[in-house]
Write an enzyme that holds these catalytic residues in place. Structure first.
Site, short mmCIF file in Angstrom:
data_model
loop_
_atom_site.label_atom_id
_atom_site.label_comp_id
_atom_site.label_asym_id
_atom_site.label_seq_id
_atom_site.Cartn_x
_atom_site.Cartn_y
_atom_site.Cartn_z
N CYS A 1 0.83 -1.22 0.00
CA CYS A 1 0.00 0.00 0.00
C CYS A 1 0.86 1.27 0.00
CB CYS A 1 -0.90 0.01 1.23
SG CYS A 1 -1.66 -1.57 1.55
N VAL B 1 6.25 -22.56 -5.35
CA VAL B 1 5.48 -23.81 -5.35
C VAL B 1 4.83 -23.93 -6.73
CG1 VAL B 1 3.51 -25.02 -4.34
CG2 VAL B 1 5.11 -23.79 -2.86
C1 LIG Z 1 0.04 -0.36 -5.31
C2 LIG Z 1 -0.85 -1.00 -4.29
C3 LIG Z 1 -1.47 -0.21 -3.33
C4 LIG Z 1 -2.33 -0.79 -2.40
N1 LIG Z 1 -2.92 0.03 -1.47
C5 LIG Z 1 -3.77 -0.51 -0.57
C6 LIG Z 1 -4.37 0.31 0.42
O1 LIG Z 1 -4.11 1.53 0.51
N2 LIG Z 1 -5.25 -0.27 1.29
C7 LIG Z 1 -5.54 -1.62 1.24
O2 LIG Z 1 -6.35 -2.10 2.03
N3 LIG Z 1 -4.94 -2.42 0.32
C8 LIG Z 1 -4.08 -1.91 -0.58
N4 LIG Z 1 -3.46 -2.73 -1.49
C9 LIG Z 1 -3.77 -4.17 -1.49
C10 LIG Z 1 -2.91 -4.94 -0.48
O3 LIG Z 1 -1.57 -4.65 -0.69
C11 LIG Z 1 -3.18 -6.43 -0.65
O4 LIG Z 1 -4.53 -6.66 -0.34
C12 LIG Z 1 -2.30 -7.32 0.21
O5 LIG Z 1 -0.94 -7.13 -0.06
C13 LIG Z 1 -2.64 -8.79 -0.05
O6 LIG Z 1 -1.81 -9.61 0.69
P1 LIG Z 1 -1.65 -11.16 0.30
O7 LIG Z 1 -0.71 -11.74 1.29
O8 LIG Z 1 -2.97 -11.79 0.14
O9 LIG Z 1 -1.02 -11.17 -1.17
P2 LIG Z 1 0.33 -10.56 -1.74
O10 LIG Z 1 0.70 -9.32 -1.05
O11 LIG Z 1 0.13 -10.49 -3.23
O12 LIG Z 1 1.41 -11.68 -1.41
C14 LIG Z 1 1.39 -12.93 -2.04
C15 LIG Z 1 2.79 -13.50 -1.98
O13 LIG Z 1 2.77 -14.83 -2.49
C16 LIG Z 1 3.93 -15.04 -3.29
N5 LIG Z 1 3.61 -16.14 -4.21
C17 LIG Z 1 2.67 -16.14 -5.19
N6 LIG Z 1 2.64 -17.33 -5.80
C18 LIG Z 1 3.58 -18.10 -5.22
C19 LIG Z 1 4.03 -19.45 -5.42
N7 LIG Z 1 3.46 -20.22 -6.35
N8 LIG Z 1 5.02 -19.93 -4.65
C20 LIG Z 1 5.59 -19.13 -3.67
N9 LIG Z 1 5.21 -17.86 -3.45
C21 LIG Z 1 4.21 -17.35 -4.20
C22 LIG Z 1 4.17 -13.70 -3.95
O14 LIG Z 1 5.51 -13.57 -4.37
C23 LIG Z 1 3.78 -12.72 -2.84
O15 LIG Z 1 4.89 -12.34 -2.06
C24 LIG Z 1 -2.58 -2.19 -2.42
C25 LIG Z 1 -1.95 -2.99 -3.39
C26 LIG Z 1 -1.10 -2.42 -4.30
C27 LIG Z 1 -0.44 -3.30 -5.33
#
Ligand SMILES: Cc1cc2nc3c(=O)[nH]c(=O)nc-3n(C[C@H](O)[C@H](O)[C@H](O)COP(=O)(O)OP(=O)(O)OC[C@H]3O[C@@H](n4cnc5c(N)ncnc54)[C@H](O)[C@@H]3O)c2cc1C
Length: 445
Positions: A42, A80
């Site tokens: 974010c 994975v």
């Molecule tokens: C520019 C930007 C601004 C944002 N601003 C906001 C905000 O202001 N407020 C808000 O609420 N949300 C915001 N978000 C959304 C928020 O960042 C996400 O909801 C949050 O990061 C999701 O977390 P996650 O762990 O589900 O997924 P991710 O952060 O996408 O993490 C998933 C991880 O899994 C890893 N991965 C994927 N596939 C594999 C595999 N096959 N094997 C091993 N590793 C793998 C990836 O490398 C990654 O590190 C923003 C997102 C972005 C991109």
């Protein structure tokens, strides 16, 4: 017991930490294909805008801390590539090494990827997406080295808006491209109009009502091809939404739901025993409305990860759901929303009515007082508050949390008016904008 977690950001590390807290004897292995964990995605628009100077400032937990203080078995640079639910194993690739690992409980926390519409962004120098720290670094260093005079940002959602501000704040001529005349459907037209005016006031050129067809690149930059003409720019940021990373799950026979996200119940369980999912790759339920949604937001990812971890550790705890509550900054304009949009409320047969109120965010005479615009959606059936959106000063629109609380607790517009909200001139008028809007609403509905 051994738990394996795929993905090491918000959801994955929350789950791993929770299991280790509850079951210090269990082995918890996190496979992360990148080299960062637990970072604030974010904050990336503010890093590109140089309001945050160092990439490291966005890191919440270092890999060393995850290992030493939380006891997580962390494997960076490990992707994975397959899940075998029958044998309870995963296939992992690290460089040229491929191996398999077994699990008793598995969590998929693979997040989401930017939608690219078939455009080969990763092969282009001047075209960027912004979904990971390396991508943010690549965009910032492109801007520093290529010194673009004119850039396009494609997408009228939160990330597109934040990136348009970031690029414009660097003194670059900025064109925001969006396929509808109004911004993303999360914003009602009335709020969208306020945002559009703000963008224009700040010098952002709006190329709205035109769909992106493709982006090509030549030696002098990028050409953004839309059904309303071609835009020649020095660089482009593609922010047209995200797609859940659910392919691994689909290949393993796990069911998906809204927007192709992995379908989970309130315990973060998928439809295959022992396999959980959380965060941007997983579905959620709209609290109090029962609708399945894909809500790629940070709080939801952190909560689902923690609750998924609790359930993996053997204690039943349900996730209460989301209200798609979100807040964003567009220059000095704050915008926030929660609950149903008018169209969603109509589609659920809730007979909604919406109204807007313009009021003051502090006492009339107090320095710095500004206008705040409130849009409230109420059911004519039972007077329940269904949704709300605010636009005003940055410090004023966090009031959206009052609406979120009211909607979560199924309050009517009349009960909202009963709330005893804090008052002093530097913070609000005697009747806070929420109270004023509810008083007007209770007469209108
Ligand atoms: C520019 C930007 C601004 C944002 N601003 C906001 C905000 O202001 N407020 C808000 O609420 N949300 C915001 N978000 C959304 C928020 O960042 C996400 O909801 C949050 O990061 C999701 O977390 P996650 O762990 O589900 O997924 P991710 O952060 O996408 O993490 C998933 C991880 O899994 C890893 N991965 C994927 N596939 C594999 C595999 N096959 N094997 C091993 N590793 C793998 C990836 O490398 C990654 O590190 C923003 C997102 C972005 C991109």
């Amino acid at each position: 017991m051994k738990c394996v977690i795929i993905g090491g950001d918000a959801a994955g590390i929350s789950a791993a930490s929770q299991i280790r807290r509850m079951k210090p004897d269990w082995q918890v292995t996190v496979y992360e294909k990148g080299y960062y964990i637990s970072y604030a995605a974010c904050g990336m628009p503010y890093y590109v805008a140089d309001a945050v100077h160092e990439l490291d400032d966005l890191i919440e937990l270092t890999p060393e801390e995850a290992v030493s203080s939380r006891g997580i078995d962390l494997c960076l640079g490990h992707e994975v590539t397959g899940i075998d639910p029958g044998n309870r194993s995963v296939t992992v690739q690290s460089g040229s090494k491929v191996f398999s690992d077994t699990w008793d409980r598995l969590m998929i926390a693979t997040g989401a990827s930017p939608a690219c519409m078939g455009i080969p962004v990763h092969e282009m120098k001047s075209v960027h997406t912004i979904n990971s720290l390396p991508q943010a670094e690549a965009l910032k260093s492109y801007i520093k080295s290529a010194r673009p005079a004119r850039m396009a940002v494609i997408g009228g959602g939160y990330i597109g808006l934040e990136m348009a501000e970031a690029v414009r704040s660097l003194g670059i001529e900025t064109i925001l491209v969006h396929r509808r005349e109004d911004l993303h459907r999360a914003f009602e037209k009335e709020i969208s109009d306020i945002i559009k005016n703000k963008l224009r006031d700040e010098g952002v050129i709006l190329h709205f009502g035109h769909s992106l067809e493709t982006i090509t690149e030549d030696e002098s930059g990028a050409i953004v091809v839309t059904d309303g003409g071609d835009l020649r720019v020095d660089g482009a940021v593609l922010a047209v939404g995200v797609e859940p990373n659910s392919k691994l799950a689909i290949d393993a026979g796990i069911g998906t739901g809204r927007a192709g996200a992995i379908r989970v119940n309130e315990f973060m369980e998928t439809d295959l025993s022992g396999i959980y999912a959380a965060g941007d790759c997983a579905t959620a339920t709209l609290a109090g409305f029962g609708m399945e949604v894909h809500a790629p937001l940070a709080l939801k990812a952190n909560k689902q990860g923690r609750i998924g971890g609790t359930n993996m550790a053997g204690v039943r705890e349900p996730f209460a759901g989301v209200l798609n509550t979100a807040i964003t900054k567009i220059f000095d304009l704050g915008v926030a929303r929660t609950g149903l949009s008018f169209a969603e409320a109509e589609s659920l047969g809730l007979n909604p009515v919406k109204y807007t109120v313009e009021s003051r965010d502090r006492a009339r005479y107090y320095p710095g007082m500004q206008k705040i615009h409130s849009l409230v959606i109420v059911s004519k059936k039972d007077r329940r508050v269904l949704g709300a959106q605010l636009a005003g000063a940055l410090s004023a629109v966090k009031r959206i949390d009052v609406y979120s609380t009211a909607i979560y607790n199924r309050m009517t517009i009349d009960r909202l008016m009963d709330l005893d909200l804090a008052y002093a001139p530097p913070f609000s008028p005697v009747y806070d904008p929420v109270l004023l809007a509810s008083r007007i609403g209770s007469r209108k509905v």
